[in-house]
Design an enzyme around this catalytic site. Structure first.
Site, PDB file in Angstrom:
ATOM      1  N   HIS A  53      51.321  64.816  27.272  1.00  0.00           N
ATOM      2  CA  HIS A  53      52.764  64.981  27.082  1.00  0.00           C
ATOM      3  C   HIS A  53      53.359  66.098  27.922  1.00  0.00           C
ATOM      4  O   HIS A  53      53.152  67.271  27.647  1.00  0.00           O
ATOM      5  CB  HIS A  53      53.109  65.201  25.609  1.00  0.00           C
ATOM      6  CG  HIS A  53      54.503  64.793  25.289  1.00  0.00           C
ATOM      7  ND1 HIS A  53      54.838  63.518  24.927  1.00  0.00           N
ATOM      8  CD2 HIS A  53      55.671  65.468  25.350  1.00  0.00           C
ATOM      9  CE1 HIS A  53      56.137  63.432  24.749  1.00  0.00           C
ATOM     10  NE2 HIS A  53      56.673  64.610  25.006  1.00  0.00           N
ATOM     11  N   ASP A  55      57.261  66.936  29.778  1.00  0.00           N
ATOM     12  CA  ASP A  55      58.653  66.487  29.862  1.00  0.00           C
ATOM     13  C   ASP A  55      59.327  66.768  31.199  1.00  0.00           C
ATOM     14  O   ASP A  55      60.560  66.757  31.270  1.00  0.00           O
ATOM     15  CB  ASP A  55      59.470  67.132  28.736  1.00  0.00           C
ATOM     16  CG  ASP A  55      59.314  66.382  27.423  1.00  0.00           C
ATOM     17  OD1 ASP A  55      59.680  65.196  27.378  1.00  0.00           O
ATOM     18  OD2 ASP A  55      58.817  66.963  26.439  1.00  0.00           O
ATOM     19  N   GLU A 156      58.865  58.359  24.770  1.00  0.00           N
ATOM     20  CA  GLU A 156      58.937  59.203  23.576  1.00  0.00           C
ATOM     21  C   GLU A 156      60.179  58.865  22.767  1.00  0.00           C
ATOM     22  O   GLU A 156      61.223  59.479  22.916  1.00  0.00           O
ATOM     23  CB  GLU A 156      58.945  60.686  23.966  1.00  0.00           C
ATOM     24  CG  GLU A 156      58.888  61.583  22.738  1.00  0.00           C
ATOM     25  CD  GLU A 156      58.951  63.062  23.068  1.00  0.00           C
ATOM     26  OE1 GLU A 156      59.451  63.416  24.143  1.00  0.00           O
ATOM     27  OE2 GLU A 156      58.500  63.858  22.222  1.00  0.00           O
ATOM     28  N   HIS A 183      61.431  59.299  17.804  1.00  0.00           N
ATOM     29  CA  HIS A 183      61.545  60.735  18.062  1.00  0.00           C
ATOM     30  C   HIS A 183      62.033  61.323  16.740  1.00  0.00           C
ATOM     31  O   HIS A 183      61.517  60.900  15.684  1.00  0.00           O
ATOM     32  CB  HIS A 183      62.464  61.046  19.263  1.00  0.00           C
ATOM     33  CG  HIS A 183      62.339  62.466  19.693  1.00  0.00           C
ATOM     34  ND1 HIS A 183      63.291  63.414  19.417  1.00  0.00           N
ATOM     35  CD2 HIS A 183      61.337  63.109  20.340  1.00  0.00           C
ATOM     36  CE1 HIS A 183      62.864  64.592  19.884  1.00  0.00           C
ATOM     37  NE2 HIS A 183      61.692  64.428  20.446  1.00  0.00           N
ATOM     38  N   HIS A 229      55.595  62.624  15.878  1.00  0.00           N
ATOM     39  CA  HIS A 229      57.031  62.571  15.521  1.00  0.00           C
ATOM     40  C   HIS A 229      57.367  61.670  14.340  1.00  0.00           C
ATOM     41  O   HIS A 229      58.505  61.710  13.852  1.00  0.00           O
ATOM     42  CB  HIS A 229      57.912  62.123  16.708  1.00  0.00           C
ATOM     43  CG  HIS A 229      58.247  63.219  17.664  1.00  0.00           C
ATOM     44  ND1 HIS A 229      59.175  64.195  17.385  1.00  0.00           N
ATOM     45  CD2 HIS A 229      57.766  63.503  18.898  1.00  0.00           C
ATOM     46  CE1 HIS A 229      59.262  65.020  18.417  1.00  0.00           C
ATOM     47  NE2 HIS A 229      58.415  64.627  19.347  1.00  0.00           N
ATOM     48  N   HIS A 250      51.154  64.419  21.028  1.00  0.00           N
ATOM     49  CA  HIS A 250      51.424  65.866  21.035  1.00  0.00           C
ATOM     50  C   HIS A 250      51.747  66.349  19.618  1.00  0.00           C
ATOM     51  O   HIS A 250      52.890  66.450  19.229  1.00  0.00           O
ATOM     52  CB  HIS A 250      52.518  66.238  22.039  1.00  0.00           C
ATOM     53  CG  HIS A 250      53.871  65.606  21.818  1.00  0.00           C
ATOM     54  ND1 HIS A 250      54.050  64.258  21.633  1.00  0.00           N
ATOM     55  CD2 HIS A 250      55.112  66.159  21.766  1.00  0.00           C
ATOM     56  CE1 HIS A 250      55.342  64.012  21.464  1.00  0.00           C
ATOM     57  NE2 HIS A 250      56.000  65.159  21.542  1.00  0.00           N
ATOM     58  N   ASP A 321      52.974  69.549  25.715  1.00  0.00           N
ATOM     59  CA  ASP A 321      54.443  69.496  25.590  1.00  0.00           C
ATOM     60  C   ASP A 321      55.127  70.452  26.563  1.00  0.00           C
ATOM     61  O   ASP A 321      56.264  70.872  26.318  1.00  0.00           O
ATOM     62  CB  ASP A 321      54.881  69.807  24.149  1.00  0.00           C
ATOM     63  CG  ASP A 321      56.117  69.019  23.716  1.00  0.00           C
ATOM     64  OD1 ASP A 321      56.747  68.370  24.575  1.00  0.00           O
ATOM     65  OD2 ASP A 321      56.468  69.059  22.521  1.00  0.00           O
TER      66      ASP A 321
HETATM   67 ZN   LIG Z   1      58.114  65.549  21.317  1.00  0.00          ZN
END
Ligand SMILES: [Zn+2]
Ligand SMILES: *[C@@H]1O[C@H](CO)[C@@H](O)[C@H](O)[C@H]1NC(C)=O
Length: 392
Positions: A53, A55, A156, A183, A229, A250, A321
């Site tokens: 993970h 971003d 995600e 999410h 999540h 994650h 993350d």
């Molecule tokens: Zn997340």
């Protein structure tokens, strides 16, 4: 017989002796640290380190509006990730996150997902010496044999498929290999951990009947079912229905930090049922819930060890993350720092075999199994034609 003069000399010399011993001890500690770090570097130069993970695509697609042609990704003065830091941190495989804010219900979520997928693929193409797209485990192996960072994608947030089997399948066609079911908003078919403005969802149900069909279709496609999540009820509901291993892309430990976003022991104990894996999140607020304390590398190591103690060392990996969190723990500030975590676990007695698993082998085992089950199912099952409205 003792001469006072020699005693005095000894007394004078004592602090020096103590200092010498202290210096020697410090040197021993430093040497040990250096040795464990050298060991970690060596291990990671031979075995793949995969993170599930990151971003970075979110920043590229939305903060920079997809304008990467004139951006130099070799060195960035923002975020936690760039090519130089990836190489220093010995990262060899990355699932890039396809994320968009689920609370923004005015935007076209499918288009937003396309923007992150597009920017990720263009990034890979702009730096062919660094990145190589991998949509299956064979391509993954080929990429790392060429010394390139195998680049995969995960969606995600299930809101991005707009409750559509069609969109789910087409995202698979575009190369997406996991989907986080929610999410921080419920979808019409799955319950999130943390919806701030919850639409009606039968709390505790986890998945609706249509949600179960989505899981079955993901199994058929070979898209990993990511249950980071989601609500704890959803984790259990998914484990009840899935035909393939589950992934936490994650997440950290609920026993150590009791927020719903983390994985409870009751779920960790069920991972054997499908051969699942938990990729540990580094985010300060997930690994150190005590507001008065700063999160450190040691907290992350504690979460790795705790989850491994319940689920097994063959069921852990890393999903830091980076670029998705505004703070990072001391000692794990950015992608350069992964080897520090391995050094700490070596210090705590982890064997090479355990560490190779943590680095990537555990995740690869799960991904391969998801692929194998998918090809078995595809032989006898046609694509799903189910529609959400038929379940309302
Ligand atoms: Zn997340
Ligand atoms: C990008 O930056 C690196 C070092 O920061 C430099 O060596 C390289 O030439 C730059 N590339 C371009 C296309 O400007």
């Amino acid at each position: 017989m003792v001469h006072w003069s020699s005693l005095a000399a000894l007394a004078l010399a004592m602090p020096l002796v103590v200092q010498a011993i202290q210096a020697e001890q410090q040197l021993a500690v430093l040497n040990k640290k250096k040795n464990t770090l050298d060991h970690a570097h060596k291990l990671l130069s031979h075995y793949p380190l995969i993170d599930t993970h990151n971003d970075l695509p979110m920043s590229l697609a939305f903060d920079f509006k997809g304008k990467i042609n004139n951006m130099n990704l070799t060195e960035l003065d923002w975020g936690h990730t760039d090519i130089t830091r990836i190489r220093e941190g010995q990262l060899s495989g990355q699932f890039w996150s396809v994320y968009y804010d689920c609370e923004d219900t005015k935007s076209n979520q499918i288009l937003k997902a396309m923007e992150s997928i597009d920017v990720t693929k263009r990034m890979v193409n702009l730096y062919p010496e660094t990145f190589q797209l991998a949509t299956n485990t064979r391509q993954f192996q080929r990429a790392i044999r060429h010394g390139r960072v195998a680049s995969m994608m995960g969606i995600e947030g299930g809101q991005m498929i707009d409750s559509s089997m069609v969109a789910l399948r087409q995202f698979f066609e575009l190369g997406v290999r996991y989907m986080t079911l929610t999410h921080n908003c419920h979808t019409p078919w799955a319950e999130s951990c943390c919806d701030p403005n919850p639409p009606p969802f039968d709390k505790g149900l986890g998945l609706t009947e249509f949600g179960k069909k989505i899981i079955l279709e993901m199994n058929r496609l070979g898209m990993m079912v990511d249950i980071s999540h989601v609500a704890h009820a959803t984790m259990h509901a998914v484990l009840d229905v899935t035909r393939a291993p589950v992934l936490f892309s994650h997440s950290s430990s609920h026993a150590l930090c009791p927020i719903e976003r983390n994985v409870p022991d009751s779920v960790l104990k069920r991972l054997d049922e499908t051969d699942g894996v938990v990729m540990i999140n580094f985010y300060n607020n997930f690994v150190q819930c005590d507001d008065k304390k700063e999160a450190t590398l040691f907290d992350v190591a504690d979460h790795v060890e705790y989850i491994a103690s319940i689920a097994g060392r063959h069921r852990v990996g890393l999903g830091a993350d980076y670029n998705g969190i505004e703070r990072t723990p001391e000692g794990l500030e950015d992608v350069r720092k992964y080897p520090n975590l391995f050094a700490e676990l070596i210090h705590r007695g982890w064997s090479d075999e355990d560490l190779i698993g943590l680095a990537g082998k555990n995740l690869l085992r799960v991904w391969k199994k998801v692929e194998r089950i998918s090809s078995e199912i595809s032989e006898k099952e046609l694509p799903s034609e189910e529609r959400l409205e038929e379940y309302l």
